[in-house]
Design a protein around this motif. Structure first.
Motif, mmCIF file in Angstrom:
data_model
loop_
_atom_site.group_PDB
_atom_site.id
_atom_site.type_symbol
_atom_site.label_atom_id
_atom_site.label_comp_id
_atom_site.label_asym_id
_atom_site.label_seq_id
_atom_site.Cartn_x
_atom_site.Cartn_y
_atom_site.Cartn_z
ATOM 1 N N THR A 54 -25.381 27.815 27.420
ATOM 2 C CA THR A 54 -24.369 28.657 28.053
ATOM 3 C C THR A 54 -23.031 28.447 27.362
ATOM 4 O OG1 THR A 54 -25.528 28.513 30.154
ATOM 5 C CG2 THR A 54 -23.234 29.203 30.225
ATOM 6 N N ARG A 55 -22.456 29.528 26.913
ATOM 7 C CA ARG A 55 -21.126 29.502 26.312
ATOM 8 C C ARG A 55 -20.113 29.880 27.389
ATOM 9 N NH1 ARG A 55 -22.760 26.765 22.411
ATOM 10 N NH2 ARG A 55 -23.550 27.756 20.541
ATOM 11 N N ALA A 56 -19.065 29.096 27.516
ATOM 12 C CA ALA A 56 -18.038 29.351 28.523
ATOM 13 C C ALA A 56 -17.225 30.592 28.146
ATOM 14 C CB ALA A 56 -17.115 28.144 28.649
ATOM 15 N N ALA A 57 -16.626 31.209 29.157
ATOM 16 C CA ALA A 57 -15.742 32.340 28.913
ATOM 17 C C ALA A 57 -14.517 31.854 28.138
ATOM 18 C CB ALA A 57 -15.314 32.957 30.236
ATOM 19 N N LYS A 58 -14.004 32.704 27.256
ATOM 20 C CA LYS A 58 -12.834 32.300 26.478
ATOM 21 C C LYS A 58 -11.996 33.516 26.119
ATOM 22 C CE LYS A 58 -15.278 32.336 22.062
ATOM 23 N NZ LYS A 58 -15.676 31.548 20.901
ATOM 24 N N THR A 59 -10.766 33.240 25.744
ATOM 25 C CA THR A 59 -9.849 34.277 25.309
ATOM 26 C C THR A 59 -9.817 34.284 23.791
ATOM 27 O OG1 THR A 59 -8.501 33.887 27.270
ATOM 28 C CG2 THR A 59 -7.481 35.117 25.484
ATOM 29 N N ALA A 60 -9.893 35.486 23.209
ATOM 30 C CA ALA A 60 -9.888 35.619 21.752
ATOM 31 C C ALA A 60 -8.887 36.702 21.359
ATOM 32 C CB ALA A 60 -11.280 35.962 21.257
ATOM 33 N N ARG A 61 -8.642 36.806 20.065
ATOM 34 C CA ARG A 61 -7.702 37.812 19.567
ATOM 35 C C ARG A 61 -8.429 38.812 18.703
ATOM 36 N NH1 ARG A 61 -2.846 38.137 20.933
ATOM 37 N NH2 ARG A 61 -2.141 38.982 18.964
ATOM 38 N N ASN A 62 -8.123 40.082 18.918
ATOM 39 C CA ASN A 62 -8.588 41.139 18.035
ATOM 40 C C ASN A 62 -7.499 41.308 16.989
ATOM 41 O OD1 ASN A 62 -9.292 43.465 16.722
ATOM 42 N ND2 ASN A 62 -9.898 44.561 18.587
ATOM 43 N N ILE A 63 -7.720 40.774 15.811
ATOM 44 C CA ILE A 63 -6.681 40.729 14.787
ATOM 45 C C ILE A 63 -6.281 42.131 14.324
ATOM 46 C CG2 ILE A 63 -6.152 39.922 12.443
ATOM 47 C CD1 ILE A 63 -8.036 37.579 12.996
ATOM 48 N N SER A 64 -7.239 43.039 14.201
ATOM 49 C CA SER A 64 -6.922 44.375 13.690
ATOM 50 C C SER A 64 -6.034 45.169 14.646
ATOM 51 C CB SER A 64 -8.194 45.157 13.392
ATOM 52 O OG SER A 64 -8.939 45.348 14.572
ATOM 53 N N ASN A 66 -4.258 43.541 17.167
ATOM 54 C CA ASN A 66 -3.283 42.579 17.667
ATOM 55 C C ASN A 66 -3.271 42.543 19.195
ATOM 56 O OD1 ASN A 66 -1.443 40.543 17.351
ATOM 57 N ND2 ASN A 66 0.318 41.918 17.320
ATOM 58 N N THR A 67 -4.471 42.447 19.768
ATOM 59 C CA THR A 67 -4.591 42.376 21.217
ATOM 60 C C THR A 67 -5.426 41.150 21.601
ATOM 61 O OG1 THR A 67 -6.574 43.764 21.171
ATOM 62 C CG2 THR A 67 -4.471 44.878 21.540
ATOM 63 N N THR A 68 -5.301 40.785 22.859
ATOM 64 C CA THR A 68 -6.081 39.665 23.392
ATOM 65 C C THR A 68 -7.275 40.232 24.159
ATOM 66 O OG1 THR A 68 -4.074 38.355 23.616
ATOM 67 C CG2 THR A 68 -5.975 37.637 24.859
ATOM 68 N N ILE A 69 -8.435 39.642 23.952
ATOM 69 C CA ILE A 69 -9.617 40.068 24.686
ATOM 70 C C ILE A 69 -10.261 38.849 25.344
ATOM 71 C CG2 ILE A 69 -10.114 42.081 23.250
ATOM 72 C CD1 ILE A 69 -12.198 40.419 21.776
ATOM 73 N N VAL A 70 -10.984 39.096 26.425
ATOM 74 C CA VAL A 70 -11.685 38.019 27.123
ATOM 75 C C VAL A 70 -13.169 38.158 26.818
ATOM 76 C CG1 VAL A 70 -12.265 37.047 29.371
ATOM 77 C CG2 VAL A 70 -9.961 37.920 28.948
ATOM 78 N N ILE A 71 -13.756 37.097 26.296
ATOM 79 C CA ILE A 71 -15.191 37.059 26.053
ATOM 80 C C ILE A 71 -15.818 36.363 27.247
ATOM 81 C CG2 ILE A 71 -17.013 36.211 24.534
ATOM 82 C CD1 ILE A 71 -14.933 36.273 22.257
ATOM 83 N N PRO A 72 -16.662 37.063 27.994
ATOM 84 C CA PRO A 72 -17.233 36.472 29.210
ATOM 85 C C PRO A 72 -18.245 35.366 28.896
ATOM 86 C CG PRO A 72 -18.196 38.624 28.806
ATOM 87 C CD PRO A 72 -17.122 38.424 27.770
ATOM 88 N N GLN A 73 -18.549 34.579 29.903
ATOM 89 C CA GLN A 73 -19.568 33.543 29.769
ATOM 90 C C GLN A 73 -20.892 34.214 29.412
ATOM 91 O OE1 GLN A 73 -19.902 30.814 33.076
ATOM 92 N NE2 GLN A 73 -22.113 30.695 32.811
ATOM 93 N N HIS A 74 -21.634 33.607 28.484
ATOM 94 C CA HIS A 74 -22.907 34.190 28.082
ATOM 95 C C HIS A 74 -23.854 33.103 27.572
ATOM 96 C CE1 HIS A 74 -20.393 34.063 24.464
ATOM 97 N NE2 HIS A 74 -21.507 34.000 23.766
ATOM 98 N N ASP A 75 -25.132 33.436 27.548
ATOM 99 C CA ASP A 75 -26.149 32.513 27.056
ATOM 100 C C ASP A 75 -26.519 32.876 25.624
ATOM 101 O OD1 ASP A 75 -26.327 31.159 29.475
ATOM 102 O OD2 ASP A 75 -27.849 32.519 30.252
ATOM 103 N N VAL A 76 -26.778 31.850 24.814
ATOM 104 C CA VAL A 76 -27.234 32.058 23.439
ATOM 105 C C VAL A 76 -28.494 31.213 23.217
ATOM 106 C CG1 VAL A 76 -24.978 32.638 22.468
ATOM 107 C CG2 VAL A 76 -25.681 30.277 22.558
#
Length: 92
Positions: A54-64, A66-76
């Motif tokens: 399980t990967r925890a939810a995290k905040t990431a940046r869309n560089i192209s 220049n916005t912030t996005i939230v990546i929800p918790q998910h399984d890999v």
């Protein structure tokens, strides 16, 4: 090594025709995928385990943009080799 190489190798070692070996390998992979999709881990004694991490939810940046996005918790899916398999690789 590709799936075709594995099929050829198993066919040579066992004397079973390639089409039967291919169907068996395809069924094995499909069973593993279905089990993981249902949340079940797959344990192959002496080889390893196919598990869900399980990967925890995290905040990431869309560089192209220049916005912030939230990546929800998910399984890999992940593979964890058995101790004997891992030792074999470490002692080559």
């Amino acid at each position: 090594m590709t799936k075709a190489d594995i099929v050829t190798e198993i066919s040579h070692k066992t004397g079973i025709d390639k089409s039967t070996v291919l169907l068996t390998i395809e069924a094995l992979m499909e069973t593993i995928k279905t089990s993981l999709q249902n949340g079940e881990n797959v344990y192959l004694r002496g080889f390893g385990s196919f598990i869900l991490k399980t990967r925890a939810a995290k905040t990431a940046r869309n560089i192209s943009k220049n916005t912030t996005i939230v990546i929800p918790q998910h399984d890999v899916p992940a593979f964890k080799p058995a101790k004997s398999f891992n030792e074999l690789l470490l002692n080559k």
